[in-house]
Design a protein around this motif. Structure first.
Motif, PDB file in Angstrom:
ATOM      1  N   ALA A 135       0.817  -1.219   0.000  1.00 35.16           N
ATOM      2  CA  ALA A 135       0.000   0.000   0.000  1.00 35.16           C
ATOM      3  C   ALA A 135       0.846   1.263   0.000  1.00 35.16           C
ATOM      4  O   ALA A 135       0.319   2.362  -0.145  1.00 35.16           O
ATOM      5  N   GLY A 136       2.144   1.106   0.194  1.00 34.13           N
ATOM      6  CA  GLY A 136       3.032   2.257   0.224  1.00 34.13           C
ATOM      7  C   GLY A 136       2.952   3.036   1.520  1.00 34.13           C
ATOM      8  O   GLY A 136       3.350   4.191   1.592  1.00 34.13           O
ATOM      9  N   VAL A 137       2.489   2.368   2.557  1.00 31.69           N
ATOM     10  CA  VAL A 137       2.365   3.007   3.868  1.00 31.69           C
ATOM     11  C   VAL A 137       3.691   2.855   4.603  1.00 31.69           C
ATOM     12  O   VAL A 137       4.279   1.774   4.622  1.00 31.69           O
ATOM     13  N   LYS A 138       4.159   3.926   5.198  1.00 29.95           N
ATOM     14  CA  LYS A 138       5.463   3.935   5.865  1.00 29.95           C
ATOM     15  C   LYS A 138       5.369   3.629   7.360  1.00 29.95           C
ATOM     16  O   LYS A 138       6.389   3.470   8.008  1.00 29.95           O
ATOM     17  N   ALA A 139       4.154   3.540   7.897  1.00 33.18           N
ATOM     18  CA  ALA A 139       3.986   3.277   9.331  1.00 33.18           C
ATOM     19  C   ALA A 139       4.475   1.873   9.666  1.00 33.18           C
ATOM     20  O   ALA A 139       4.383   0.952   8.853  1.00 33.18           O
ATOM     21  N   GLY A 140       4.989   1.725  10.863  1.00 36.60           N
ATOM     22  CA  GLY A 140       5.486   0.426  11.301  1.00 36.60           C
ATOM     23  C   GLY A 140       4.366  -0.544  11.643  1.00 36.60           C
ATOM     24  O   GLY A 140       4.506  -1.745  11.491  1.00 36.60           O
ATOM     25  N   LYS A 141       3.243  -0.017  12.088  1.00 41.05           N
ATOM     26  CA  LYS A 141       2.124  -0.868  12.485  1.00 41.05           C
ATOM     27  C   LYS A 141       0.825  -0.215  12.003  1.00 41.05           C
ATOM     28  O   LYS A 141       0.608   0.980  12.202  1.00 41.05           O
ATOM     29  N   VAL A 142      -0.023  -1.014  11.385  1.00 38.30           N
ATOM     30  CA  VAL A 142      -1.318  -0.538  10.905  1.00 38.30           C
ATOM     31  C   VAL A 142      -2.381  -1.522  11.373  1.00 38.30           C
ATOM     32  O   VAL A 142      -2.171  -2.741  11.311  1.00 38.30           O
ATOM     33  N   THR A 143      -3.487  -0.999  11.848  1.00 40.40           N
ATOM     34  CA  THR A 143      -4.616  -1.849  12.213  1.00 40.40           C
ATOM     35  C   THR A 143      -5.836  -1.407  11.408  1.00 40.40           C
ATOM     36  O   THR A 143      -5.935  -0.261  10.990  1.00 40.40           O
ATOM     37  N   LEU A 144      -6.747  -2.344  11.238  1.00 36.73           N
ATOM     38  CA  LEU A 144      -7.963  -2.075  10.471  1.00 36.73           C
ATOM     39  C   LEU A 144      -9.124  -2.797  11.132  1.00 36.73           C
ATOM     40  O   LEU A 144      -8.990  -3.954  11.523  1.00 36.73           O
ATOM     41  N   GLY A 145     -10.240  -2.129  11.242  1.00 34.75           N
ATOM     42  CA  GLY A 145     -11.428  -2.736  11.842  1.00 34.75           C
ATOM     43  C   GLY A 145     -12.661  -2.457  11.023  1.00 34.75           C
ATOM     44  O   GLY A 145     -13.546  -1.724  11.464  1.00 34.75           O
ATOM     45  N   MET A 146     -12.729  -2.980   9.825  1.00 38.53           N
ATOM     46  CA  MET A 146     -13.872  -2.752   8.958  1.00 38.53           C
ATOM     47  C   MET A 146     -14.821  -3.948   9.034  1.00 38.53           C
ATOM     48  O   MET A 146     -14.438  -5.058   8.663  1.00 38.53           O
ATOM     49  N   PRO A 147     -16.053  -3.746   9.508  1.00 40.94           N
ATOM     50  CA  PRO A 147     -16.988  -4.870   9.581  1.00 40.94           C
ATOM     51  C   PRO A 147     -17.422  -5.315   8.193  1.00 40.94           C
ATOM     52  O   PRO A 147     -17.555  -4.488   7.287  1.00 40.94           O
ATOM     53  N   GLY A 148     -17.643  -6.594   8.040  1.00 39.23           N
ATOM     54  CA  GLY A 148     -18.154  -7.134   6.786  1.00 39.23           C
ATOM     55  C   GLY A 148     -19.637  -6.829   6.633  1.00 39.23           C
ATOM     56  O   GLY A 148     -20.290  -6.313   7.547  1.00 39.23           O
ATOM     57  N   GLN A 149     -20.174  -7.162   5.481  1.00 43.18           N
ATOM     58  CA  GLN A 149     -21.562  -6.853   5.163  1.00 43.18           C
ATOM     59  C   GLN A 149     -22.540  -7.470   6.171  1.00 43.18           C
ATOM     60  O   GLN A 149     -23.471  -6.802   6.629  1.00 43.18           O
ATOM     61  N   ALA A 150     -22.347  -8.715   6.525  1.00 43.71           N
ATOM     62  CA  ALA A 150     -23.261  -9.370   7.470  1.00 43.71           C
ATOM     63  C   ALA A 150     -23.210  -8.693   8.837  1.00 43.71           C
ATOM     64  O   ALA A 150     -24.248  -8.486   9.483  1.00 43.71           O
ATOM     65  N   LYS A 151     -22.023  -8.314   9.291  1.00 43.84           N
ATOM     66  CA  LYS A 151     -21.880  -7.652  10.591  1.00 43.84           C
ATOM     67  C   LYS A 151     -22.537  -6.275  10.552  1.00 43.84           C
ATOM     68  O   LYS A 151     -23.213  -5.876  11.498  1.00 43.84           O
ATOM     69  N   VAL A 152     -22.343  -5.537   9.457  1.00 44.43           N
ATOM     70  CA  VAL A 152     -22.968  -4.212   9.342  1.00 44.43           C
ATOM     71  C   VAL A 152     -24.486  -4.344   9.410  1.00 44.43           C
ATOM     72  O   VAL A 152     -25.156  -3.587  10.113  1.00 44.43           O
ATOM     73  N   ARG A 153     -25.027  -5.313   8.706  1.00 40.93           N
ATOM     74  CA  ARG A 153     -26.487  -5.517   8.739  1.00 40.93           C
ATOM     75  C   ARG A 153     -26.953  -5.847  10.149  1.00 40.93           C
ATOM     76  O   ARG A 153     -27.985  -5.352  10.596  1.00 40.93           O
ATOM     77  N   GLU A 154     -26.183  -6.664  10.838  1.00 48.58           N
ATOM     78  CA  GLU A 154     -26.512  -7.007  12.226  1.00 48.58           C
ATOM     79  C   GLU A 154     -26.473  -5.761  13.117  1.00 48.58           C
ATOM     80  O   GLU A 154     -27.368  -5.544  13.943  1.00 48.58           O
ATOM     81  N   LEU A 155     -25.452  -4.939  12.943  1.00 51.72           N
ATOM     82  CA  LEU A 155     -25.312  -3.716  13.748  1.00 51.72           C
ATOM     83  C   LEU A 155     -26.449  -2.733  13.464  1.00 51.72           C
ATOM     84  O   LEU A 155     -26.985  -2.115  14.391  1.00 51.72           O
ATOM     85  N   ILE A 156     -26.818  -2.584  12.196  1.00 47.15           N
ATOM     86  CA  ILE A 156     -27.915  -1.688  11.826  1.00 47.15           C
ATOM     87  C   ILE A 156     -29.214  -2.169  12.452  1.00 47.15           C
ATOM     88  O   ILE A 156     -29.943  -1.394  13.075  1.00 47.15           O
TER      89      ILE A 156
END
Length: 164
Positions: A135-156
């Motif tokens: 991705a060309g990211v220079k950070a030493g550590k990257v985290t991501l927390g994107m819910p999938g479609q089923a989880k988003v529907r559950e949350l909604i």
């Protein structure tokens, strides 16, 4: 127009229709248009209601979708948030209980998206170093927390469906 500027946030299609009926009895057709605009009710519904072609200004689904559309106009969602908004509207057409829950006072599109964001922050996972490099990211550590479609529907559904 300010969100719910003149009439305030109404809790249900029944409240919308009662207010519209009272305004019609008073001959205040202009305020029916304002009420409809504040609540995302199409102008052709207003015209049919005033003409007596339909008995009420809106049904449950129309009231819920109108609320979402008014709130989305203010929020101006982008990218994945547009998909979430579309999902909420689709469910309102399919599920009357969900439409009633979406329409309830105090339940907002911003609140719903906030719940999705809250889940995303609480469920961040480390991103593989090779993906970070690709991705060309220079950070030493990257985290991501994107819910999938089923989880988003559950949350909604949880956010709106939990309304009372």
């Amino acid at each position: 127009m300010a969100l719910y500027g003149k009439f305030g946030e109404l809790d249900s299609a029944d409240q919308l229709n009662e207010l519209a009926g009272n305004l019609l009895k008073e001959g205040d057709k202009g305020s029916i248009g304002t009420l409809a605009e504040e609540n995302g009710i199409p102008i052709d519904y207003v015209q049919m209601f005033i003409a007596g072609d339909i008995p009420v200004l809106c049904d449950i689904s129309t009231a819920a979708i109108g609320k979402i559309e008014v709130e989305a106009k203010e929020l101006e969602p982008k990218d994945i948030m547009i998909d979430w908004v579309d999902y909420i509207k689709a469910v309102c057409l399919e599920d009357e209980d969900m439409a009633k829950a979406v329409r309830r006072k105090g339940k907002t599109l911003k609140g719903c998206i906030g719940k999705i964001l809250e889940w995303a922050f609480k469920n961040q996972q480390p991103v593989d170093k090779d993906i970070i490099k690709a991705a060309g990211v220079k950070a030493g550590k990257v985290t991501l927390g994107m819910p999938g479609q089923a989880k988003v529907r559950e949350l909604i559904r949880s956010y709106y469906g939990g309304a009372k």
